[in-house]
Design an enzyme around this catalytic site. Structure first.
Site, PDB file in Angstrom:
ATOM      1  N   LYS A 165     -61.414 -62.280  -0.907  1.00  0.00           N
ATOM      2  CA  LYS A 165     -60.599 -63.276  -1.628  1.00  0.00           C
ATOM      3  C   LYS A 165     -59.642 -63.963  -0.645  1.00  0.00           C
ATOM      4  O   LYS A 165     -59.467 -65.174  -0.671  1.00  0.00           O
ATOM      5  CB  LYS A 165     -59.839 -62.615  -2.781  1.00  0.00           C
ATOM      6  CG  LYS A 165     -60.748 -62.093  -3.882  1.00  0.00           C
ATOM      7  CD  LYS A 165     -61.589 -63.200  -4.503  1.00  0.00           C
ATOM      8  CE  LYS A 165     -62.631 -62.725  -5.478  1.00  0.00           C
ATOM      9  NZ  LYS A 165     -63.598 -63.759  -5.872  1.00  0.00           N
ATOM     10  N   TYR A 191     -63.441 -56.122  -0.758  1.00  0.00           N
ATOM     11  CA  TYR A 191     -63.407 -57.079  -1.873  1.00  0.00           C
ATOM     12  C   TYR A 191     -62.150 -57.954  -1.775  1.00  0.00           C
ATOM     13  O   TYR A 191     -62.218 -59.181  -1.823  1.00  0.00           O
ATOM     14  CB  TYR A 191     -63.429 -56.334  -3.224  1.00  0.00           C
ATOM     15  CG  TYR A 191     -62.920 -57.196  -4.359  1.00  0.00           C
ATOM     16  CD1 TYR A 191     -63.725 -58.180  -4.930  1.00  0.00           C
ATOM     17  CD2 TYR A 191     -61.604 -57.074  -4.823  1.00  0.00           C
ATOM     18  CE1 TYR A 191     -63.241 -59.000  -5.933  1.00  0.00           C
ATOM     19  CE2 TYR A 191     -61.117 -57.894  -5.828  1.00  0.00           C
ATOM     20  CZ  TYR A 191     -61.932 -58.847  -6.379  1.00  0.00           C
ATOM     21  OH  TYR A 191     -61.446 -59.669  -7.362  1.00  0.00           O
ATOM     22  N   SER A 244     -57.564 -63.962  -6.479  1.00  0.00           N
ATOM     23  CA  SER A 244     -57.032 -62.808  -7.200  1.00  0.00           C
ATOM     24  C   SER A 244     -55.613 -62.500  -6.737  1.00  0.00           C
ATOM     25  O   SER A 244     -55.258 -62.728  -5.573  1.00  0.00           O
ATOM     26  CB  SER A 244     -57.928 -61.611  -6.892  1.00  0.00           C
ATOM     27  OG  SER A 244     -57.316 -60.411  -7.305  1.00  0.00           O
TER      28      SER A 244
HETATM   29  C1  UD1 Z   1     -58.470 -54.107  -9.914  1.00  0.00           C
HETATM   30  C2  UD1 Z   1     -58.549 -54.272  -8.437  1.00  0.00           C
HETATM   31  C3  UD1 Z   1     -58.273 -55.690  -8.089  1.00  0.00           C
HETATM   32  C4  UD1 Z   1     -59.256 -56.600  -8.768  1.00  0.00           C
HETATM   33  C5  UD1 Z   1     -59.247 -56.342 -10.257  1.00  0.00           C
HETATM   34  C6  UD1 Z   1     -60.402 -57.062 -10.884  1.00  0.00           C
HETATM   35  C7  UD1 Z   1     -57.960 -52.100  -7.457  1.00  0.00           C
HETATM   36  C8  UD1 Z   1     -56.940 -51.352  -6.701  1.00  0.00           C
HETATM   37  N1  UD1 Z   1     -57.645 -53.364  -7.773  1.00  0.00           N
HETATM   38  O1  UD1 Z   1     -57.137 -54.419 -10.314  1.00  0.00           O
HETATM   39  O2  UD1 Z   1     -58.372 -55.861  -6.709  1.00  0.00           O
HETATM   40  O3  UD1 Z   1     -58.948 -57.930  -8.525  1.00  0.00           O
HETATM   41  O4  UD1 Z   1     -59.395 -54.954 -10.540  1.00  0.00           O
HETATM   42  O5  UD1 Z   1     -60.365 -56.960 -12.252  1.00  0.00           O
HETATM   43  O6  UD1 Z   1     -58.994 -51.578  -7.779  1.00  0.00           O
HETATM   44  N2  UD1 Z   1     -56.130 -47.556 -14.932  1.00  0.00           N
HETATM   45  C9  UD1 Z   1     -56.078 -46.296 -15.486  1.00  0.00           C
HETATM   46  N3  UD1 Z   1     -57.238 -45.698 -15.870  1.00  0.00           N
HETATM   47  C10 UD1 Z   1     -58.467 -46.292 -15.733  1.00  0.00           C
HETATM   48  C11 UD1 Z   1     -58.514 -47.603 -15.156  1.00  0.00           C
HETATM   49  C12 UD1 Z   1     -57.320 -48.197 -14.760  1.00  0.00           C
HETATM   50  O7  UD1 Z   1     -54.999 -45.720 -15.639  1.00  0.00           O
HETATM   51  O8  UD1 Z   1     -59.484 -45.689 -16.076  1.00  0.00           O
HETATM   52  C13 UD1 Z   1     -54.865 -48.216 -14.541  1.00  0.00           C
HETATM   53  C14 UD1 Z   1     -54.777 -48.543 -13.069  1.00  0.00           C
HETATM   54  O9  UD1 Z   1     -54.197 -47.486 -12.371  1.00  0.00           O
HETATM   55  C15 UD1 Z   1     -53.903 -49.792 -13.092  1.00  0.00           C
HETATM   56  C16 UD1 Z   1     -54.232 -50.462 -14.410  1.00  0.00           C
HETATM   57  O10 UD1 Z   1     -54.823 -49.458 -15.218  1.00  0.00           O
HETATM   58  O11 UD1 Z   1     -52.571 -49.430 -13.127  1.00  0.00           O
HETATM   59  C17 UD1 Z   1     -55.205 -51.614 -14.263  1.00  0.00           C
HETATM   60  O12 UD1 Z   1     -56.327 -51.181 -13.514  1.00  0.00           O
HETATM   61  P1  UD1 Z   1     -57.621 -52.089 -13.320  1.00  0.00           P
HETATM   62  O13 UD1 Z   1     -58.074 -52.611 -14.631  1.00  0.00           O
HETATM   63  O14 UD1 Z   1     -58.588 -51.305 -12.504  1.00  0.00           O
HETATM   64  O15 UD1 Z   1     -57.080 -53.343 -12.508  1.00  0.00           O
HETATM   65  P2  UD1 Z   1     -56.279 -53.396 -11.124  1.00  0.00           P
HETATM   66  O16 UD1 Z   1     -56.278 -52.112 -10.423  1.00  0.00           O
HETATM   67  O17 UD1 Z   1     -54.970 -54.023 -11.403  1.00  0.00           O
END
Ligand code: UD1
Length: 338
Positions: free
Chosen positions: A154, A150, A125
Site C-alpha cells: 500500500k 501487504y 489503507s
Molecule cells: C487488518 C490489517 C490491516 C488491513 C486490514 C484490512 C493487521 C495487523 N492489520 O486491520 O493492515 O488493512 O485488516 O481489513 O492485520 N480482533 C480480535 N479478534 C479477531 C479478529 C480481530 O480481537 O478474531 C481485533 C484486532 O486485534 C483488532 C480489531 O479486532 O483490534 C480489528 O482487527 P481486524 O479486523 O483484523 O483489522 P485490523 O487489524 O485493524
C-alpha cells in the site's frame, strides 16, 4: 461514461459498482475470481437492475491488459481494487504480494499514461500510518515503516502513483486510505464472501453469532484504552463505496487541486473490540461467546481517522452508525447461511 473497476466482484469493489451504477455510470469489471465469484453479478443486478460488463482477466498478464485497453479506449476512469489483502499470508509469501499488488499497478499505470486524460482511484489503507502518534489521524501524519509486505504494497503503491503523476500530467489520481470496512449492502444482495476462516473482526463475530465458530478470541485485554481492547474506526462499506464515487467525480470534473491527492476514509469515531461486540449483541439480540486472549502480534493499540479533509474537500461524510453497519453484516450472514 465508462468506468473500469478492477476487482469489481470483491467486497468493496461490488459495493462501489452498485453506487456507480446508481449514479448512471457504465461499469466494466475485470476480476480474476481468485477471491470472488461471478454470482456477485446477480446481486449487483438485483440492487441496480443493471448488469455491469464483466471480463475475467488476471492483471498480471501484461499482454492481456494491453489488449483490454485497446478494446476499451473509451474508459475515462479506473477504480483499482484488485489486490491481495491477507496480512498473514503476505508475510509467508511476500513475492506473491509484490507481484499481485505492485506488478499489476505498474501495468495499469503504463496503460493510463498513454491516454490524454485519465482518472485513477487507488485502494490504500490506514495501515500506512502504523501506530500514529496522535489521534485522530490526519493525512499529514507520517507514514511509518510497514509491518507486513501487504502494508508495504500500500505504501509503495502510493509512492509509485505519486512519482508517476509528477511526470504524467494526463493522469489524475486519488489514494483513499481506508480505515476498517465492515457490513454489507442493506438489501443483503451483496456482502463479504465467506471464504475460509475470517481474519477480520466483524465477519468472525457474525460467524460466531450464527454458530459456525465456537468462540471469538479477543486479541488483548490490556491495551491502554478505556476497556483494555484495541480501538479501530469501523466504516460501513456502503459509505466507503460512496467515497469512491465522489473522489472519482472530483477528478472527472477537474476539481482536484493537484494531480495526486490522498484522503482518509473513516467515520472519525473509534470503537473498542468490546464495543463492537456489544453492537452485535444489540442488533442480533444474541449473546456472543468470546474470550480475551493474548495480543495478536503486529496489532496497534488505536487507529481512527480525522475525516476533516474528506468532509470539506470531497463533501463526503460517513452516514451509517456502527449499529447500522453491524445490522447489515448480520443480515448478510443470515442470508449466506440459509
Ligand atoms: C487488518 C490489517 C490491516 C488491513 C486490514 C484490512 C493487521 C495487523 N492489520 O486491520 O493492515 O488493512 O485488516 O481489513 O492485520 N480482533 C480480535 N479478534 C479477531 C479478529 C480481530 O480481537 O478474531 C481485533 C484486532 O486485534 C483488532 C480489531 O479486532 O483490534 C480489528 O482487527 P481486524 O479486523 O483484523 O483489522 P485490523 O487489524 O485493524
Amino acid at each position: 461514461m465508462k468506468i473500469l473497476v478492477t476487482g469489481g466482484l470483491g467486497f468493496i469493489g461490488s459495493h462501489t459498482t452498485v453506487e456507480l451504477q446508481n449514479k448512471g455510470y457504465e461499469v466494466i469489471i475485470i476480476d480474476d475470481l481468485s477471491n470472488s465469484t461471478e454470482k456477485v453479478l446477480d446481486g449487483i443486478v438485483a440492487i441496480t437492475g443493471k448488469r455491469p460488463t464483466f471480463e475475467k482477466l488476471d492483471l498480471k498478464e501484461k499482454s492481456k491488459v494491453e489488449d483490454f485497453f485497446k478494446r476499451h479506449q473509451d474508459i475515462v476512469g479506473v477504480i483499482h481494487f484488485a489486490a491481495s489483502k491477507a496480512v498473514g499470508e503476505s508475510v509467508e509469501k511476500p513475492l506473491l504480494y509484490y507481484e499481485n499488488n505492485i506488478g499489476t499497478l505498474v501495468y495499469l499505470l503504463k496503460e493510463l499514461s498513454q491516454k490524454n486524460n485519465s482518472s485513477f482511484i487507488f485502494s490504500s489503507s490506514c495501515t500506512v500510518y502504523g501506530q500514529a502518534d496522535k489521534m485522530p489521524i490526519t493525512e499529514s501524519a507520517p507514514v511509518k515503516a510497514a509491518e507486513s509486505p501487504y502494508g508495504n504494497t500500500k505504501q509503495m503503491g502510493e509512492e509509485i502513483i505519486r512519482d508517476t503523476c509528477k511526470v504524467t500530467p494526463g493522469i489524475n489520481a486519488i489514494a483513499l486510505r481506508y480505515f476498517n470496512p465492515m457490513g454489507a449492502h442493506p438489501s443483503a444482495e451483496i456482502g463479504e464472501l465467506p471464504i475460509g476462516v475470517p481474519q477480520n473482526l466483524v465477519p468472525f463475530i457474525t460467524q460466531t453469532g450464527i454458530g459456525l465458530r465456537e468462540q471469538l478470541s479477543v486479541f488483548g485485554g490490556d491495551y491502554p484504552t478505556t476497556d483494555g481492547t484495541c480501538i479501530r474506526d469501523y466504516i460501513h462499506v456502503v459509505d466507503l463505496a460512496k467515497a469512491h464515487v465522489v473522489a472519482l467525480e472530483r477528478l472527472l470534473n477537474g476539481k482536484n487541486s493537484e494531480n495526486y491527492e490522498v484522503f482518509n476514509v473513516g467515520t472519525g469515531t473509534g470503537s473498542t473490540v468490546l464495543e463492537v461486540i456489544k453492537s452485535f449483541e444489540r442488533v442480533s439480540g444474541k449473546k456472543l461467546n468470546y474470550k480475551i486472549v493474548d495480543r495478536r502480534p503486529g496489532d496497534i493499540t488505536s487507529a481512527y481517522a480525522d475525516t476533516t479533509k474528506a468532509n470539506k474537500v470531497l463533501g463526503w461524510k460517513a452516514e451509517s452508525t456502527l449499529d447500522e453497519a453491524m445490522k447489515s453484516a448480520w443480515l448478510w450472514e443470515q442470508k449466506v447461511r440459509k
